[in-house]
Design an enzyme around this catalytic site. Structure first.
Site, short mmCIF file in Angstrom:
data_model
loop_
_atom_site.label_atom_id
_atom_site.label_comp_id
_atom_site.label_asym_id
_atom_site.label_seq_id
_atom_site.Cartn_x
_atom_site.Cartn_y
_atom_site.Cartn_z
N ASP A 52 40.02 5.47 32.81
CA ASP A 52 40.03 4.02 32.69
C ASP A 52 38.65 3.41 32.81
OD1 ASP A 52 42.80 4.06 32.46
OD2 ASP A 52 43.12 3.75 34.61
N TYR A 110 40.56 15.39 40.95
CA TYR A 110 39.97 14.06 41.06
C TYR A 110 39.45 13.84 42.47
CZ TYR A 110 42.00 12.44 36.62
OH TYR A 110 42.31 12.27 35.29
#
Length: 251
Positions: A52, A110
């Site tokens: 994003d 992540y």
């Protein structure tokens, strides 16, 4: 026609995410443009993860097809001087023609970076989420253990996401406290590894673990949140700037 694989690192601060968008600067758009200039062909890369706006990466993966005579392992040296300083190719190679970065078995890692304390140092502002409140790291670690394994993560998926199933497998959740000479508080890294993630899943998990760190609920409450299968039960979606795609491993 040959297929090439790129491992891409980037600072996502000034980009509207990975995926090409009309009238917006994106990582994919820059790669397409510069690779097309380099090869003299119309290049469209295929990315492994559509991060994003504002999200960073140490190791996203992209592939593209080309007739270029440049050897795969030399592509990074040819491409990097053409790229802006906030995008770098860290590895390049030729791969099998049927290799696709999204349709292979993978394990993604992540990281979410948090700083606490009275002030946030300017050098940290683009790469971490700041909170003035102290976090109990051990409580966050205990809460994270409830997330490991195969579960229905509907409570940790952004509302309106179009997916066939919200069941995912998280292989590891780690919460690490780092030391830094310039910090007046804590520097914390939440590291989450899994076979696949839902939209905003890592940012929602991170916001939920922070609530455990604030002692707003006990670590075992994570189990109730998962069983409730309701987004409103989990914590907030923390800002994008603290999120890094660290690594994609192909199994």
């Amino acid at each position: 026609m040959k297929r090439f694989k790129l491992v891409v690192a980037y600072d996502g601060t000034d980009y509207s995410g990975w995926q090409v968008q009309p009238s917006a600067k994106t990582i994919e758009g820059v790669l397409n443009e510069e690779l097309s200039k380099l090869t003299g062909e119309q290049i469209v890369v295929m990315g492994a993860s559509r991060t994003d706006a504002g999200v960073h990466a140490f190791g996203n993966v992209a592939v593209f097809d080309s007739e270029t005579p440049i050897p795969g392992e030399k592509l990074l040296f040819a491409l990097n001087p053409r790229l802006p300083e906030d995008i770098r190719i860290v590895e390049s190679e030729e791969v099998a023609e049927d290799f696709h970065p999204r349709f292979c078995d993978t394990r993604k890692t992540y990281e979410y970076h948090i700083c606490t304390g009275r002030v946030l140092f300017p050098t940290k502002r683009l790469y971490s989420h700041w909170t003035p409140r102290h976090l109990d790291v051990q409580a966050m670690r205990e809460a994270g253990k409830f997330l490991e394994g195969e579960h229905d993560f509907k409570s940790f998926c952004a509302a309106g996401a179009q997916v066939k199933t919200t069941v995912r497998t998280v292989t590891k959740v780690e919460v690490e406290e780092c030391s830094s000479g310039e910090s007046v508080g804590q520097e914390i890294v939440i590291r989450i590894q899994g076979e696949g993630f839902l939209y905003n899943m890592v940012r929602i998990i991170s916001g939920t673990l922070m609530k455990a760190g604030y002692h707003m609920w006990p670590p075992e409450h994570m189990k109730e949140i998962m069983e409730g299968r309701d987004r409103s039960l989990a914590g907030e979606t923390v800002p994008a700037n603290g999120l890094f795609l660290k690594e994609i491993e192909y199994l």
